[in-house]
Design an enzyme around this catalytic site. Sequence first.
Site, PDB file in Angstrom:
ATOM      1  N   GLY A  30       0.834  -1.204   0.000  1.00  0.00           N
ATOM      2  CA  GLY A  30       0.000   0.000   0.000  1.00  0.00           C
ATOM      3  C   GLY A  30       0.863   1.247   0.000  1.00  0.00           C
TER       4      GLY A  30
ATOM      5  N   ILE B 255      -8.411   9.400   9.139  1.00  0.00           N
ATOM      6  CA  ILE B 255      -7.162   9.988   8.634  1.00  0.00           C
ATOM      7  C   ILE B 255      -7.429  10.561   7.238  1.00  0.00           C
ATOM      8  CG2 ILE B 255      -4.710   9.544   8.164  1.00  0.00           C
ATOM      9  CD1 ILE B 255      -5.606   8.989  11.123  1.00  0.00           C
TER      10      ILE B 255
ATOM     11  N   SER C 152      -8.017  -0.778  12.440  1.00  0.00           N
ATOM     12  CA  SER C 152      -8.839   0.441  12.344  1.00  0.00           C
ATOM     13  C   SER C 152      -9.770   0.529  13.540  1.00  0.00           C
ATOM     14  CB  SER C 152      -9.686   0.367  11.070  1.00  0.00           C
ATOM     15  OG  SER C 152     -10.723   1.328  11.115  1.00  0.00           O
TER      16      SER C 152
ATOM     17  N   LYS D 140     -10.798  -5.917   9.688  1.00  0.00           N
ATOM     18  CA  LYS D 140      -9.872  -5.240  10.609  1.00  0.00           C
ATOM     19  C   LYS D 140      -9.930  -5.853  12.009  1.00  0.00           C
ATOM     20  CE  LYS D 140      -8.112  -2.418   7.622  1.00  0.00           C
ATOM     21  NZ  LYS D 140      -6.679  -2.501   7.260  1.00  0.00           N
TER      22      LYS D 140
ATOM     23  N   TYR E  22     -15.476  -4.360   5.899  1.00  0.00           N
ATOM     24  CA  TYR E  22     -14.193  -3.734   6.281  1.00  0.00           C
ATOM     25  C   TYR E  22     -13.931  -3.952   7.778  1.00  0.00           C
ATOM     26  CZ  TYR E  22     -10.778   0.023   7.079  1.00  0.00           C
ATOM     27  OH  TYR E  22      -9.660   0.748   7.442  1.00  0.00           O
TER      28      TYR E  22
HETATM   29  N1  LIG Z   1      -7.262   6.487   6.202  1.00  0.00           N
HETATM   30  C1  LIG Z   1      -7.878   6.105   7.322  1.00  0.00           C
HETATM   31  O1  LIG Z   1      -8.677   6.851   7.912  1.00  0.00           O
HETATM   32  C2  LIG Z   1      -7.601   4.747   7.902  1.00  0.00           C
HETATM   33  C3  LIG Z   1      -8.184   4.456   9.144  1.00  0.00           C
HETATM   34  C4  LIG Z   1      -7.965   3.206   9.705  1.00  0.00           C
HETATM   35  C5  LIG Z   1      -7.174   2.275   9.048  1.00  0.00           C
HETATM   36  N2  LIG Z   1      -6.616   2.585   7.844  1.00  0.00           N
HETATM   37  C6  LIG Z   1      -5.838   1.533   7.186  1.00  0.00           C
HETATM   38  O2  LIG Z   1      -4.555   2.022   6.855  1.00  0.00           O
HETATM   39  C7  LIG Z   1      -4.087   1.383   5.668  1.00  0.00           C
HETATM   40  C8  LIG Z   1      -3.642   2.434   4.681  1.00  0.00           C
HETATM   41  O3  LIG Z   1      -4.741   3.256   4.364  1.00  0.00           O
HETATM   42  P1  LIG Z   1      -4.585   4.676   3.620  1.00  0.00           P
HETATM   43  O4  LIG Z   1      -5.416   5.636   4.351  1.00  0.00           O
HETATM   44  O5  LIG Z   1      -3.151   4.952   3.366  1.00  0.00           O
HETATM   45  O6  LIG Z   1      -5.365   4.328   2.264  1.00  0.00           O
HETATM   46  P2  LIG Z   1      -5.005   4.686   0.753  1.00  0.00           P
HETATM   47  O7  LIG Z   1      -6.237   4.382  -0.008  1.00  0.00           O
HETATM   48  O8  LIG Z   1      -4.405   6.026   0.667  1.00  0.00           O
HETATM   49  O9  LIG Z   1      -3.882   3.594   0.432  1.00  0.00           O
HETATM   50  C9  LIG Z   1      -4.184   2.238   0.268  1.00  0.00           C
HETATM   51  C10 LIG Z   1      -3.247   1.693  -0.782  1.00  0.00           C
HETATM   52  O10 LIG Z   1      -3.496   0.297  -0.912  1.00  0.00           O
HETATM   53  C11 LIG Z   1      -3.378  -0.017  -2.294  1.00  0.00           C
HETATM   54  N3  LIG Z   1      -4.121  -1.229  -2.592  1.00  0.00           N
HETATM   55  C12 LIG Z   1      -5.463  -1.440  -2.588  1.00  0.00           C
HETATM   56  N4  LIG Z   1      -5.734  -2.681  -2.962  1.00  0.00           N
HETATM   57  C13 LIG Z   1      -4.546  -3.287  -3.227  1.00  0.00           C
HETATM   58  C14 LIG Z   1      -4.179  -4.568  -3.654  1.00  0.00           C
HETATM   59  N5  LIG Z   1      -5.089  -5.510  -3.939  1.00  0.00           N
HETATM   60  N6  LIG Z   1      -2.866  -4.834  -3.807  1.00  0.00           N
HETATM   61  C15 LIG Z   1      -1.928  -3.899  -3.555  1.00  0.00           C
HETATM   62  N7  LIG Z   1      -2.210  -2.652  -3.157  1.00  0.00           N
HETATM   63  C16 LIG Z   1      -3.517  -2.356  -2.980  1.00  0.00           C
HETATM   64  C17 LIG Z   1      -3.957   1.188  -3.029  1.00  0.00           C
HETATM   65  O11 LIG Z   1      -3.488   1.227  -4.384  1.00  0.00           O
HETATM   66  C18 LIG Z   1      -3.440   2.329  -2.163  1.00  0.00           C
HETATM   67  O12 LIG Z   1      -2.199   2.812  -2.653  1.00  0.00           O
HETATM   68  C19 LIG Z   1      -5.244   0.515   5.159  1.00  0.00           C
HETATM   69  O13 LIG Z   1      -5.038  -0.821   5.561  1.00  0.00           O
HETATM   70  C20 LIG Z   1      -6.447   1.095   5.878  1.00  0.00           C
HETATM   71  O14 LIG Z   1      -7.469   0.160   6.039  1.00  0.00           O
HETATM   72  C21 LIG Z   1      -6.809   3.797   7.261  1.00  0.00           C
END
Ligand SMILES: NC(=O)c1ccc[n+]([C@@H]2O[C@H](COP(=O)([O-])OP(=O)(O)OC[C@H]3O[C@@H](n4cnc5c(N)ncnc54)[C@H](O)[C@@H]3O)[C@@H](O)[C@H]2O)c1
Length: 251
Positions: A17, A190, A144, A161, A157
């Site tokens: 990611g 976030i 999360s 998690k 989701y």
């Molecule tokens: N942003 C938030 O508020 C938040 C809150 C809690 C948890 N998270 C977790 O943090 C992590 C990162 O989230 P983020 O906010 O940076 O999201 P984001 O959408 O900015 O980044 C997620 C990345 O995962 C990649 N991705 C998706 N499916 C994929 C696959 N099959 N193979 C490879 N790459 C893949 C996407 O291309 C993207 O670059 C995630 O696991 C998310 O669930 C985020």
Amino acid sequence: MGDITFDFSNKVALITGAAGGIGGALATLLARSGTTVVLADLDAQAIETRAASIGEQGGSALPLPLDAGDAESIDRLIGEVRERLGRIDFLIPSAGIYPASEIDQISDEQWRTTQRINLDGVFMLTRRALPLMAEGAAIVNLTSVAGHRGSVGHAHYAASKGGLIAFTRSLAAEVGPRGIRANAVSPGIIDTAMTAEARALNGAEWVASTPLRRNGSAAEVAAVIAFLLSETASFIHGEVVHVNGGLFMAG
Ligand SMILES: NC(=O)c1ccc[n+]([C@@H]2O[C@H](COP(=O)([O-])OP(=O)(O)OC[C@H]3O[C@@H](n4cnc5c(N)ncnc54)[C@H](O)[C@@H]3O)[C@@H](O)[C@H]2O)c1
């Protein structure tokens, strides 16, 4: 938040990611701290660009395309890392999807896809990465707030998690005796692309129920992950660290 750094010279980190908000902020921070970062993501173009930018700033980054929910793709990724870098010191599976549907609208396929990428993918990656990880290595998973308290419109989701929390604790119990630490961070809301659509719908309500009255930044999550990877956190293990501005407070 200022440009913090850690002493991570000669470390190798595998971040999935890495084209995303949190994975990208972490890649920048780790590279600035001396780590060689492997940037894995479905978005091959974005990780190429990010790797070039890290290189221009004097860091070392290797972009490798990945489908995080596909066993063969993970096999290829780990094979390349083994061949080119020989080991993994830090493993951070940050790839994930955040689909929106109420339970009576979630198809079986959508449910399975979410578990495949968010949960199965972390297991498949971890199992394949562990042989490259030695004493002193560290893993940080991305769970999360939804994994603790559920999430209306995101049951698939939230379930993935919640599963990751149990996986992280089981992992910690098994790899701890080998000197490998495993923890998770649990972000609240976030500001990244992942939450853009949901923030447009619920943003004001979420901010109002967050005691710090704002969303978090990817850099604020990355800083906690880097801390957990570092020797400063050498006795923190099997823990889930909340990074949510007080949105959800739990032990
Ligand atoms: N942003 C938030 O508020 C938040 C809150 C809690 C948890 N998270 C977790 O943090 C992590 C990162 O989230 P983020 O906010 O940076 O999201 P984001 O959408 O900015 O980044 C997620 C990345 O995962 C990649 N991705 C998706 N499916 C994929 C696959 N099959 N193979 C490879 N790459 C893949 C996407 O291309 C993207 O670059 C995630 O696991 C998310 O669930 C985020």
